[in-house]
Write a protein that holds these residues in place. Structure first.
Motif, PDB file in Angstrom:
ATOM      1  N   VAL A 120       0.892  -1.025   0.042  1.00 17.75           N
ATOM      2  CA  VAL A 120       0.030   0.020  -0.028  1.00 17.75           C
ATOM      3  C   VAL A 120       0.787   1.192   0.016  1.00 17.75           C
ATOM      4  O   VAL A 120       1.839   1.445   0.806  1.00 17.75           O
ATOM      5  CB  VAL A 120      -0.807   0.176   1.229  1.00 17.75           C
ATOM      6  CG1 VAL A 120      -1.684   1.190   1.315  1.00 17.75           C
ATOM      7  CG2 VAL A 120      -1.794  -1.182   1.201  1.00 17.75           C
ATOM      8  N   GLY A 157       1.510   5.448  -0.507  1.00 13.78           N
ATOM      9  CA  GLY A 157       0.870   6.766  -0.824  1.00 13.78           C
ATOM     10  C   GLY A 157       1.829   7.903  -0.963  1.00 13.78           C
ATOM     11  O   GLY A 157       3.067   7.531  -0.511  1.00 13.78           O
ATOM     12  N   THR A 198      -1.332  11.954  -1.662  1.00 11.66           N
ATOM     13  CA  THR A 198      -2.165  11.349  -2.341  1.00 11.66           C
ATOM     14  C   THR A 198      -2.838  10.352  -1.287  1.00 11.66           C
ATOM     15  O   THR A 198      -2.197  10.227  -0.232  1.00 11.66           O
ATOM     16  CB  THR A 198      -1.649  10.399  -3.400  1.00 11.66           C
ATOM     17  OG1 THR A 198      -0.914   9.153  -2.857  1.00 11.66           O
ATOM     18  CG2 THR A 198      -0.856  11.079  -4.585  1.00 11.66           C
ATOM     19  N   GLU A 199      -4.144   9.786  -1.578  1.00 11.18           N
ATOM     20  CA  GLU A 199      -4.603   8.919  -1.060  1.00 11.18           C
ATOM     21  C   GLU A 199      -3.635   7.342  -1.124  1.00 11.18           C
ATOM     22  O   GLU A 199      -2.878   7.381  -1.718  1.00 11.18           O
ATOM     23  CB  GLU A 199      -5.893   8.472  -1.577  1.00 11.18           C
ATOM     24  CG  GLU A 199      -7.020   9.442  -1.339  1.00 11.18           C
ATOM     25  CD  GLU A 199      -7.147   9.830   0.270  1.00 11.18           C
ATOM     26  OE1 GLU A 199      -7.665   8.898   0.718  1.00 11.18           O
ATOM     27  OE2 GLU A 199      -7.020  10.896   0.689  1.00 11.18           O
ATOM     28  N   PRO A 200      -3.732   6.476   0.017  1.00 16.56           N
ATOM     29  CA  PRO A 200      -3.010   5.394   0.129  1.00 16.56           C
ATOM     30  C   PRO A 200      -3.392   4.310  -1.311  1.00 16.56           C
ATOM     31  O   PRO A 200      -3.991   3.306  -1.084  1.00 16.56           O
ATOM     32  CB  PRO A 200      -3.220   4.781   1.276  1.00 16.56           C
ATOM     33  CG  PRO A 200      -4.364   5.379   1.735  1.00 16.56           C
ATOM     34  CD  PRO A 200      -4.449   6.702   1.177  1.00 16.56           C
ATOM     35  N   ASN A 237       5.376   6.789   1.116  1.00 15.19           N
ATOM     36  CA  ASN A 237       4.883   5.981   2.383  1.00 15.19           C
ATOM     37  C   ASN A 237       4.589   4.468   1.764  1.00 15.19           C
ATOM     38  O   ASN A 237       3.653   4.373   0.848  1.00 15.19           O
ATOM     39  CB  ASN A 237       3.743   6.725   2.816  1.00 15.19           C
ATOM     40  CG  ASN A 237       3.922   8.149   3.243  1.00 15.19           C
ATOM     41  OD1 ASN A 237       4.390   8.207   4.456  1.00 15.19           O
ATOM     42  ND2 ASN A 237       4.005   9.010   2.343  1.00 15.19           N
ATOM     43  N   SER A 246       3.643   0.359   2.994  1.00 22.51           N
ATOM     44  CA  SER A 246       3.319  -0.473   4.070  1.00 22.51           C
ATOM     45  C   SER A 246       2.816  -1.735   3.274  1.00 22.51           C
ATOM     46  O   SER A 246       2.667  -1.800   2.317  1.00 22.51           O
ATOM     47  CB  SER A 246       2.351  -0.051   4.830  1.00 22.51           C
ATOM     48  OG  SER A 246       1.134   0.161   4.292  1.00 22.51           O
ATOM     49  N   PHE A 301      -4.828  -1.720   6.988  1.00 25.83           N
ATOM     50  CA  PHE A 301      -3.358  -1.155   6.641  1.00 25.83           C
ATOM     51  C   PHE A 301      -2.452  -1.663   7.644  1.00 25.83           C
ATOM     52  O   PHE A 301      -2.832  -1.478   8.822  1.00 25.83           O
ATOM     53  CB  PHE A 301      -3.291   0.275   6.192  1.00 25.83           C
ATOM     54  CG  PHE A 301      -4.007   0.832   4.995  1.00 25.83           C
ATOM     55  CD1 PHE A 301      -4.189   0.032   4.064  1.00 25.83           C
ATOM     56  CD2 PHE A 301      -4.363   2.002   5.078  1.00 25.83           C
ATOM     57  CE1 PHE A 301      -5.043   0.512   2.960  1.00 25.83           C
ATOM     58  CE2 PHE A 301      -4.885   2.442   3.943  1.00 25.83           C
ATOM     59  CZ  PHE A 301      -5.435   1.574   2.904  1.00 25.83           C
ATOM     60  N   GLY A 302      -1.225  -1.834   7.166  1.00 27.84           N
ATOM     61  CA  GLY A 302      -0.050  -2.123   8.032  1.00 27.84           C
ATOM     62  C   GLY A 302       0.469  -0.879   8.251  1.00 27.84           C
ATOM     63  O   GLY A 302       0.259   0.074   8.006  1.00 27.84           O
ATOM     64  N   LYS A 312       3.385   2.250   8.288  1.00 26.30           N
ATOM     65  CA  LYS A 312       4.093   2.562   7.190  1.00 26.30           C
ATOM     66  C   LYS A 312       5.345   3.307   7.385  1.00 26.30           C
ATOM     67  O   LYS A 312       5.575   3.362   8.468  1.00 26.30           O
ATOM     68  CB  LYS A 312       3.029   3.960   6.328  1.00 26.30           C
ATOM     69  CG  LYS A 312       2.895   5.117   7.204  1.00 26.30           C
ATOM     70  CD  LYS A 312       2.116   6.015   6.197  1.00 26.30           C
ATOM     71  CE  LYS A 312       1.351   7.246   7.212  1.00 26.30           C
ATOM     72  NZ  LYS A 312       2.375   8.091   7.498  1.00 26.30           N
ATOM     73  N   LYS A 355       9.546   8.767  12.983  1.00 25.58           N
ATOM     74  CA  LYS A 355       8.421   9.669  12.141  1.00 25.58           C
ATOM     75  C   LYS A 355       8.001  10.739  13.162  1.00 25.58           C
ATOM     76  O   LYS A 355       7.531  10.259  13.974  1.00 25.58           O
ATOM     77  CB  LYS A 355       7.566   8.807  11.583  1.00 25.58           C
ATOM     78  CG  LYS A 355       6.417   9.642  10.831  1.00 25.58           C
ATOM     79  CD  LYS A 355       6.611  10.294   9.430  1.00 25.58           C
ATOM     80  CE  LYS A 355       5.496  10.924   9.043  1.00 25.58           C
ATOM     81  NZ  LYS A 355       5.778  12.304   8.728  1.00 25.58           N
TER      82      LYS A 355
HETATM   83  P1  ADP Z   1       1.402  11.439   8.420  1.00 26.88           P
HETATM   84  O1  ADP Z   1       0.435  12.184   9.352  1.00 26.88           O
HETATM   85  O2  ADP Z   1       2.255  10.329   8.707  1.00 26.88           O
HETATM   86  O3  ADP Z   1       2.000  12.233   7.367  1.00 26.88           O
HETATM   87  P2  ADP Z   1      -0.745  11.154   6.453  1.00 26.88           P
HETATM   88  O4  ADP Z   1      -2.324  10.432   7.097  1.00 26.88           O
HETATM   89  O5  ADP Z   1      -0.732  12.412   6.360  1.00 26.88           O
HETATM   90  O6  ADP Z   1       0.153  10.652   7.493  1.00 26.88           O
HETATM   91  O7  ADP Z   1      -0.511  10.391   5.161  1.00 26.88           O
HETATM   92  C1  ADP Z   1       0.755  10.744   4.674  1.00 26.88           C
HETATM   93  C2  ADP Z   1       0.860   9.894   3.398  1.00 26.88           C
HETATM   94  O8  ADP Z   1       0.738   8.423   3.647  1.00 26.88           O
HETATM   95  C3  ADP Z   1      -0.392   9.803   2.394  1.00 26.88           C
HETATM   96  O9  ADP Z   1       0.153   9.921   1.108  1.00 26.88           O
HETATM   97  C4  ADP Z   1      -1.180   8.661   2.646  1.00 26.88           C
HETATM   98  O10 ADP Z   1      -1.683   7.974   1.616  1.00 26.88           O
HETATM   99  C5  ADP Z   1      -0.182   7.499   3.097  1.00 26.88           C
HETATM  100  N1  ADP Z   1      -0.316   6.767   3.915  1.00 26.88           N
HETATM  101  C6  ADP Z   1      -1.277   6.827   5.115  1.00 26.88           C
HETATM  102  N2  ADP Z   1      -1.315   5.591   5.546  1.00 26.88           N
HETATM  103  C7  ADP Z   1      -0.737   4.739   4.849  1.00 26.88           C
HETATM  104  C8  ADP Z   1      -0.291   3.369   5.030  1.00 26.88           C
HETATM  105  N3  ADP Z   1      -0.694   2.401   6.022  1.00 26.88           N
HETATM  106  N4  ADP Z   1       0.410   2.760   3.964  1.00 26.88           N
HETATM  107  C9  ADP Z   1       1.115   3.514   3.147  1.00 26.88           C
HETATM  108  N5  ADP Z   1       0.715   4.657   3.015  1.00 26.88           N
HETATM  109  C10 ADP Z   1      -0.035   5.283   4.012  1.00 26.88           C
END
Ligand code: ADP
Ligand code: ZN
Ligand code: MG
Length: 503
Positions: A20, A22, A173-175, A214, A216, A225-226, A228, A281
């Motif tokens: 997955v 993003g 982007t969305e994941p 990102n 996972s 989701f796992g 990330k 992070k």
């Molecule tokens: P953060 O607060 O850690 O920055 P966000 O929710 O803003 O996290 O998401 C940051 C990016 O990570 C986005 O592009 C989102 O789509 C992606 N993302 C969120 N959760 C996951 C996941 N479990 N695996 C992969 N990508 C993810």
């Protein structure tokens, strides 16, 4: 225990786990001045700290002023993503300390981004994919740290504030992505889109476009989701794909061994071909966001937005569809043409300059010859590529005045020298000889000089005719019209059984 057997990277990881992904991309916007001050953004090659003022140096008491153009470029990007624009937005302070951030905070946008809930469609080897754009917001770039050896030999870090305060758009982007290839294609398509609308030059090698992934994994069939991991420092599209591929394999091996994935930021090393841990992070709580008190909220006027929408050029996806559906190009060629602004311009202008040209023929010249010569040219070398000359050349091939092989040579000469096609054909003596009488004489001579080949043909080895055609071509320095030569040879050999011994 099974887990003591370390899986070989790349084998089976994708059968057991679904990646997955993003993306978070920062791009420097193409504005003349910085985000909150009048300093010029044209600092490339300038002396360090020569493009600075109290605002972008973060001096106490200096007040920011919003760069209207930067806001427009994000609104244009939002319109291109089909995103929602809020009627009102504001600026937020993102607080953290780092030597490249003189104020101790970055002016950004937190919960009211200039664009939200859009999408970008990409083509991949597995078919089309729609990537949700969560948000695009505006913020300011940081200064640049330069690490050097000081006079006493110790490492020192210098700060160059030329980049401090350059407008940055962050696109999240969305994941929605599931493979490393999709992630690379997304980054490529985003770059093309931003260049098309003039929002950014988005040159990755020059740091104008910084891509973070990102990543996972989840066991196949599971919805949740796992954990990330954020991967950064990828400075080419190839690195994006390699880094994500590596990260997928690393996480799969860790999960297979019964380990846990820790939420962290990792860097990508091209040389070592691996990701490495940089830091834990941060979460948004760590930044203590609050509304920026030095700037008023921003109201986005409906008429302003409408003007920005109306001024958008044709977007890459629309262009590809038009090339395919209206002009009849193959999807692959439509993609290659639309992916390269120079190729797009040459293709469109050539079709416009002369009525009746076949789009596929023009596309072949542009994607085949033009891009071949352009990509082989030294960086910075300008090519001529006059659409009227390309159109003239295509007409010369069509009416048999010049062979296709020689036309390629002429086109390359035009691209490099800028000379007109007619002049090059004349200077190189490449005008095709299609005159049957003129060629007939040469054919007679070749037949007389090559009795063995003639014998072969009579004995039924038809390939030998190719040898004779080649001899005529050699004699005419490639100018003979091959079809006319073939016909003349066949006629001679069929009718004139006693050809030998003539000369
Ligand atoms: P953060 O607060 O850690 O920055 P966000 O929710 O803003 O996290 O998401 C940051 C990016 O990570 C986005 O592009 C989102 O789509 C992606 N993302 C969120 N959760 C996951 C996941 N479990 N695996 C992969 N990508 C993810
Ligand atoms: Zn400044
Ligand atoms: Mg985030």
């Amino acid at each position: 225990m099974q887990s003591s057997i370390a899986p070989v990277p790349g084998t089976g990881a994708l059968e057991r786990y679904e990646p997955v992904i993003g993306m978070e991309v920062h791009v420097q916007l193409r504005t003349a001045s910085k985000m909150f001050c009048g300093c010029s953004t044209a600092y490339d090659g300038a002396a360090p700290n020569s493009h600075t003022c109290p605002v972008c140096l973060g001096l106490p008491g200096a007040l920011p002023v919003i760069n209207r153009r930067a806001v427009e470029l994000v609104l244009a990007a939002g319109a291109a993503f089909g995103a929602q624009t809020p009627e009102r937005t504001r600026w937020d302070r993102k607080n953290y300390f780092y030597p490249d951030l003189p104020k101790g905070y970055q002016i950004s946008q937190f919960d009211l981004p200039l664009a939200a809930a859009g999408s970008i469609a990409i083509d991949t080897s597995g078919g089309p994919v729609t990537v949700g754009i969560t948000r695009a917001h505006l913020e300011e770039d940081t200064a640049r740290l330069v690490h050097v050896a000081g006079s006493d030999g110790r490492r020192v870090s210098l700060v160059d504030f030329n980049r401090s305060g350059v407008p940055l758009m962050e696109i999240v982007t969305e994941p929605d992505l599931r493979t490393a290839e999709q992630a690379r294609r997304y980054a490529e398509e985003l770059q093309l889109l931003l260049r098309t609308i003039g929002a950014s030059d988005a040159e990755m090698e020059r740091g104008q476009m910084r891509v973070e992934a990102n990543v996972s994994l989840r066991p196949r069939g599971r919805e949740a989701f796992g954990t990330k991991v954020e991967v950064k420092n990828m400075n080419s599209f190839r690195s994006v794909e390699r880094a994500i591929t590596f990260e997928i394999e690393r996480q799969a091996a860790a999960l297979d061994a019964g380990g846990e994935i820790v939420m962290e930021t990792r860097g990508w090393s091209d040389d070592r071909a691996e990701t490495y841990r940089m830091r834990a992070k941060e979460t948004s709580d760590d930044y203590r966001y609050f509304p920026e008190p030095d700037l008023p909220p921003l109201r986005i006027d409906e008429a302003w937005l409408a003007r920005i929408r109306a001024a958008l050029p044709e977007l890459p996806a629309t262009r590809r569809a038009r090339y395919r559906d209206d002009l009849g190009l193959r999807a692959y060629d439509a993609g290659v043409l639309a992916a390269d602004p120079d190729a797009t311009r040459l293709f469109e202008a050539t079709l416009a300059v002369r009525a009746g040209l076949d789009p596929t023929t023009v596309a072949n010249w542009v994607t085949g010859e033009y891009l071949r010569v352009r990509n082989a040219a030294a960086a910075g070398e300008a090519l001529a590529a006059d659409p009227a000359e390309l159109a003239a050349l295509i007409a010369l091939v069509a009416d048999g005045s010049i062979s296709r092989a020689n036309a390629k040579e002429v086109f390359e000469a035009h691209l490099v020298t800028g000379d007109g096609v007619a002049a090059i054909v004349a200077a190189k003596g490449l005008r095709q000889i299609s005159d049957a009488d003129a060629l007939g004489e040469i054919v007679d001579r070749i037949v007389a000089a090559n009795p063995a080949a003639v014998e072969d043909i009579r004995a039924g080895r038809a390939q030998a005719i190719g040898f004779l055609v080649g001899q005529v071509m050699k004699e005419t320095r490639g100018q003979a019209n091959a079809a006319v030569v073939q016909a003349a040879l066949r006629a001679r050999l069929a009718n004139d059984g006693a050809g030998e011994g003539d000369g």
